[in-house]
Design a protein around this motif. Structure first.
Motif, PDB file in Angstrom:
ATOM      1  N   ALA A  86      73.427  79.477  85.751  1.00  0.00           N
ATOM      2  CA  ALA A  86      74.090  80.580  86.463  1.00  0.00           C
ATOM      3  C   ALA A  86      75.590  80.313  86.582  1.00  0.00           C
ATOM      4  CB  ALA A  86      73.470  80.765  87.852  1.00  0.00           C
ATOM      5  N   PHE A  87      75.969  79.032  86.738  1.00  0.00           N
ATOM      6  CA  PHE A  87      77.401  78.710  86.824  1.00  0.00           C
ATOM      7  C   PHE A  87      78.097  79.067  85.517  1.00  0.00           C
ATOM      8  CE2 PHE A  87      81.164  76.049  86.556  1.00  0.00           C
ATOM      9  CZ  PHE A  87      81.722  76.227  87.810  1.00  0.00           C
ATOM     10  N   GLU A  88      77.472  78.681  84.422  1.00  0.00           N
ATOM     11  CA  GLU A  88      78.084  78.988  83.119  1.00  0.00           C
ATOM     12  C   GLU A  88      78.208  80.506  82.935  1.00  0.00           C
ATOM     13  OE1 GLU A  88      76.460  76.785  79.897  1.00  0.00           O
ATOM     14  OE2 GLU A  88      77.900  77.594  78.466  1.00  0.00           O
ATOM     15  N   GLY A  89      77.183  81.244  83.372  1.00  0.00           N
ATOM     16  CA  GLY A  89      77.222  82.704  83.243  1.00  0.00           C
ATOM     17  C   GLY A  89      78.308  83.339  84.083  1.00  0.00           C
ATOM     18  N   ALA A  90      78.477  82.879  85.314  1.00  0.00           N
ATOM     19  CA  ALA A  90      79.404  83.546  86.234  1.00  0.00           C
ATOM     20  C   ALA A  90      80.837  83.029  86.123  1.00  0.00           C
ATOM     21  CB  ALA A  90      78.910  83.384  87.675  1.00  0.00           C
ATOM     22  N   TYR A  91      81.014  81.745  85.784  1.00  0.00           N
ATOM     23  CA  TYR A  91      82.361  81.157  85.771  1.00  0.00           C
ATOM     24  C   TYR A  91      82.880  80.901  84.350  1.00  0.00           C
ATOM     25  CZ  TYR A  91      81.852  80.660  90.796  1.00  0.00           C
ATOM     26  OH  TYR A  91      81.685  80.930  92.133  1.00  0.00           O
ATOM     27  N   GLY A  92      82.000  81.133  83.355  1.00  0.00           N
ATOM     28  CA  GLY A  92      82.461  81.103  81.973  1.00  0.00           C
ATOM     29  C   GLY A  92      82.652  79.733  81.373  1.00  0.00           C
ATOM     30  N   ARG A  93      82.147  78.715  82.041  1.00  0.00           N
ATOM     31  CA  ARG A  93      82.183  77.385  81.415  1.00  0.00           C
ATOM     32  C   ARG A  93      81.034  76.535  81.962  1.00  0.00           C
ATOM     33  NH1 ARG A  93      87.461  74.171  83.555  1.00  0.00           N
ATOM     34  NH2 ARG A  93      88.492  76.128  83.064  1.00  0.00           N
ATOM     35  N   PRO A  94      80.563  75.587  81.143  1.00  0.00           N
ATOM     36  CA  PRO A  94      79.448  74.759  81.618  1.00  0.00           C
ATOM     37  C   PRO A  94      79.897  73.805  82.715  1.00  0.00           C
ATOM     38  CG  PRO A  94      80.177  74.041  79.441  1.00  0.00           C
ATOM     39  CD  PRO A  94      80.982  75.259  79.772  1.00  0.00           C
ATOM     40  N   TYR A  95      79.019  73.542  83.662  1.00  0.00           N
ATOM     41  CA  TYR A  95      79.327  72.549  84.691  1.00  0.00           C
ATOM     42  C   TYR A  95      78.953  71.180  84.147  1.00  0.00           C
ATOM     43  CZ  TYR A  95      79.690  70.202  89.133  1.00  0.00           C
ATOM     44  OH  TYR A  95      80.073  69.350  90.130  1.00  0.00           O
ATOM     45  N   PRO A  96      79.874  70.199  84.211  1.00  0.00           N
ATOM     46  CA  PRO A  96      79.642  68.943  83.479  1.00  0.00           C
ATOM     47  C   PRO A  96      78.607  68.008  84.104  1.00  0.00           C
ATOM     48  CG  PRO A  96      81.757  68.885  84.625  1.00  0.00           C
ATOM     49  CD  PRO A  96      81.217  70.264  84.804  1.00  0.00           C
ATOM     50  N   ASP A  97      78.262  68.170  85.380  1.00  0.00           N
ATOM     51  CA  ASP A  97      77.398  67.160  86.022  1.00  0.00           C
ATOM     52  C   ASP A  97      76.331  67.813  86.891  1.00  0.00           C
ATOM     53  OD1 ASP A  97      76.360  64.753  86.896  1.00  0.00           O
ATOM     54  OD2 ASP A  97      77.893  64.472  88.452  1.00  0.00           O
ATOM     55  N   VAL A  98      75.475  68.619  86.262  1.00  0.00           N
ATOM     56  CA  VAL A  98      74.406  69.289  87.021  1.00  0.00           C
ATOM     57  C   VAL A  98      73.483  68.252  87.658  1.00  0.00           C
ATOM     58  CG1 VAL A  98      72.384  70.782  86.774  1.00  0.00           C
ATOM     59  CG2 VAL A  98      74.529  71.418  85.672  1.00  0.00           C
ATOM     60  N   ALA A  99      73.261  67.134  86.953  1.00  0.00           N
ATOM     61  CA  ALA A  99      72.369  66.090  87.487  1.00  0.00           C
ATOM     62  C   ALA A  99      72.934  65.480  88.761  1.00  0.00           C
ATOM     63  CB  ALA A  99      72.141  65.009  86.440  1.00  0.00           C
ATOM     64  N   GLY A 100      74.246  65.533  88.941  1.00  0.00           N
ATOM     65  CA  GLY A 100      74.874  64.905  90.104  1.00  0.00           C
ATOM     66  C   GLY A 100      74.997  65.816  91.316  1.00  0.00           C
ATOM     67  N   LEU A 101      74.532  67.057  91.222  1.00  0.00           N
ATOM     68  CA  LEU A 101      74.637  67.979  92.363  1.00  0.00           C
ATOM     69  C   LEU A 101      73.732  67.520  93.502  1.00  0.00           C
ATOM     70  CD1 LEU A 101      74.516  71.443  90.536  1.00  0.00           C
ATOM     71  CD2 LEU A 101      76.523  70.343  91.554  1.00  0.00           C
ATOM     72  N   THR A 102      74.223  67.686  94.736  1.00  0.00           N
ATOM     73  CA  THR A 102      73.431  67.328  95.916  1.00  0.00           C
ATOM     74  C   THR A 102      73.039  68.596  96.659  1.00  0.00           C
ATOM     75  OG1 THR A 102      74.673  65.297  96.112  1.00  0.00           O
ATOM     76  CG2 THR A 102      73.463  65.997  98.054  1.00  0.00           C
ATOM     77  N   PHE A 103      71.739  68.775  96.839  1.00  0.00           N
ATOM     78  CA  PHE A 103      71.249  69.984  97.495  1.00  0.00           C
ATOM     79  C   PHE A 103      70.645  69.733  98.878  1.00  0.00           C
ATOM     80  CE2 PHE A 103      70.949  70.998  92.936  1.00  0.00           C
ATOM     81  CZ  PHE A 103      71.668  72.186  92.914  1.00  0.00           C
ATOM     82  N   VAL A 104      70.420  68.454  99.224  1.00  0.00           N
ATOM     83  CA  VAL A 104      69.691  68.166 100.462  1.00  0.00           C
ATOM     84  C   VAL A 104      70.507  68.624 101.676  1.00  0.00           C
ATOM     85  CG1 VAL A 104      68.698  66.335 101.890  1.00  0.00           C
ATOM     86  CG2 VAL A 104      68.479  66.243  99.403  1.00  0.00           C
ATOM     87  N   GLY A 105      69.986  69.614 102.385  1.00  0.00           N
ATOM     88  CA  GLY A 105      70.670  70.144 103.560  1.00  0.00           C
ATOM     89  C   GLY A 105      71.860  71.025 103.228  1.00  0.00           C
ATOM     90  N   ALA A 106      72.140  71.219 101.933  1.00  0.00           N
ATOM     91  CA  ALA A 106      73.333  71.969 101.528  1.00  0.00           C
ATOM     92  C   ALA A 106      73.089  73.478 101.609  1.00  0.00           C
ATOM     93  CB  ALA A 106      73.717  71.586 100.106  1.00  0.00           C
ATOM     94  N   THR A 107      74.170  74.251 101.481  1.00  0.00           N
ATOM     95  CA  THR A 107      74.034  75.707 101.391  1.00  0.00           C
ATOM     96  C   THR A 107      74.501  76.127 100.000  1.00  0.00           C
ATOM     97  OG1 THR A 107      76.261  76.241 102.166  1.00  0.00           O
ATOM     98  CG2 THR A 107      74.576  75.903 103.861  1.00  0.00           C
ATOM     99  N   ASP A 108      73.888  77.179  99.467  1.00  0.00           N
ATOM    100  CA  ASP A 108      74.201  77.585  98.094  1.00  0.00           C
ATOM    101  C   ASP A 108      75.667  77.980  97.937  1.00  0.00           C
ATOM    102  OD1 ASP A 108      71.578  77.074  97.536  1.00  0.00           O
ATOM    103  OD2 ASP A 108      71.005  79.135  97.075  1.00  0.00           O
ATOM    104  N   THR A 109      76.241  78.624  98.944  1.00  0.00           N
ATOM    105  CA  THR A 109      77.658  78.998  98.859  1.00  0.00           C
ATOM    106  C   THR A 109      78.537  77.753  98.781  1.00  0.00           C
ATOM    107  OG1 THR A 109      77.319  81.063 100.045  1.00  0.00           O
ATOM    108  CG2 THR A 109      79.547  80.196 100.030  1.00  0.00           C
ATOM    109  N   ALA A 110      78.238  76.757  99.623  1.00  0.00           N
ATOM    110  CA  ALA A 110      79.054  75.537  99.609  1.00  0.00           C
ATOM    111  C   ALA A 110      78.911  74.820  98.264  1.00  0.00           C
ATOM    112  CB  ALA A 110      78.641  74.612 100.756  1.00  0.00           C
ATOM    113  N   VAL A 111      77.693  74.786  97.708  1.00  0.00           N
ATOM    114  CA  VAL A 111      77.476  74.072  96.435  1.00  0.00           C
ATOM    115  C   VAL A 111      78.267  74.743  95.316  1.00  0.00           C
ATOM    116  CG1 VAL A 111      75.778  73.453  94.666  1.00  0.00           C
ATOM    117  CG2 VAL A 111      75.211  73.133  97.073  1.00  0.00           C
ATOM    118  N   VAL A 112      78.191  76.076  95.216  1.00  0.00           N
ATOM    119  CA  VAL A 112      78.875  76.715  94.092  1.00  0.00           C
ATOM    120  C   VAL A 112      80.399  76.640  94.253  1.00  0.00           C
ATOM    121  CG1 VAL A 112      78.926  79.130  94.895  1.00  0.00           C
ATOM    122  CG2 VAL A 112      78.762  78.619  92.448  1.00  0.00           C
ATOM    123  N   ARG A 113      80.880  76.675  95.491  1.00  0.00           N
ATOM    124  CA  ARG A 113      82.338  76.518  95.686  1.00  0.00           C
ATOM    125  C   ARG A 113      82.789  75.112  95.296  1.00  0.00           C
ATOM    126  NH1 ARG A 113      83.243  79.981 101.318  1.00  0.00           N
ATOM    127  NH2 ARG A 113      82.727  81.984 100.342  1.00  0.00           N
TER     128      ARG A 113
END
Ligand SMILES: [Mg+2]
Length: 229
Positions: free
Chosen positions: A28-55
């Motif tokens: 979805a990031f690549e679709g909306a922002y037009g470039r691949p995100y380099p470290d999807v494996a490194g994203l932290t979701f525990v307790g996070a909010t989707d808005t904060a993660v994408v920002r």
């Protein structure tokens, strides 16, 4: 006398969506922002909010994040998560269907405080068979900060009910409860150990919800007559 409203986080608390979010965030990031995100494996979701993660993802790529891009991202994200969950339903933690059904039978109303965007939250609940248990909520596309999401959920509570408890699986859920004058119940089914949830100041830490009767008795004791407000 008003009904009691009990607010629930979703991921790690009610269910595990089998990691479908991580892959969906990448595409979805690549679709909306037009470039691949380099470290999807490194994203932290525990307790996070989707808005904060994408920002954070946009900032890490040196990109601005406009409201339009975020809406586009959430739309792509929720569609992909819906498709993935249709193939592989979420894993429900022990006792969750019994706990939610029993709390409702006892006259309580249940609400949501989740970092998931609205469409994804309901997708997860529907595929887990829990969508009819909840009457109201606030979501990760309402605000990037969990205490503010809790405040919005409280504002959306039916007028004949009073929010008293927030149930979650991370110290951030405990903080959100504290910031809004709610009792904090923490369950150790997610990615945070019970000792850490206790140290975060939870009023009650449960290993899981498998012993429904004991869980309900201990949760109701938090708002019984004479319990601290
Ligand atoms: Mg959670």
């Amino acid at each position: 006398m008003k009904r009691t409203a009990i607010l629930f986080d979703i991921d790690g608390t009610l269910l595990y969506a089998r990691g479908v979010g991580r892959a969906a965030f990448g595409s979805a990031f690549e679709g909306a922002y037009g470039r691949p995100y380099p470290d999807v494996a490194g994203l932290t979701f525990v307790g996070a909010t989707d808005t904060a993660v994408v920002r954070d993802m946009a900032a890490a790529c040196g990109l601005a994040s406009t409201p339009a891009q975020e809406e586009h991202f959430f739309s792509l994200l929720s569609r992909q998560i819906e498709d993935a969950l249709a193939q592989s339903r979420p894993h429900l933690y022990p006792g969750v269907p019994e706990l939610t059904a029993s709390l409702r039978r006892r006259g309580h109303t249940l609400g949501l405080v989740t970092g998931n965007v609205r469409a994804t939250a309901w997708s997860k609940l529907r595929h887990a068979g829990l969508d009819r248990a909840f009457e109201f909520g606030a979501y990760g596309d309402d605000h990037p900060l969990r205490p503010e999401i809790a405040r919005l959920s409280i504002a959306r509570c039916p007028p004949d009910a009073r929010p008293r408890v927030l149930v979650g699986d991370t110290p951030l859920d405990v903080q959100a409860a504290r910031a809004n004058g709610l009792a904090a119940v923490a369950v150790a089914t997610g990615w945070v150990e019970a000792a850490e949830l206790e140290a975060a100041g939870a009023d009650l830490v449960l290993p899981d919800f498998s012993d429904t009767d004991t869980c309900i008795a201990r949760i109701e004791a938090l708002f019984a007559a004479g319990a601290p407000q």
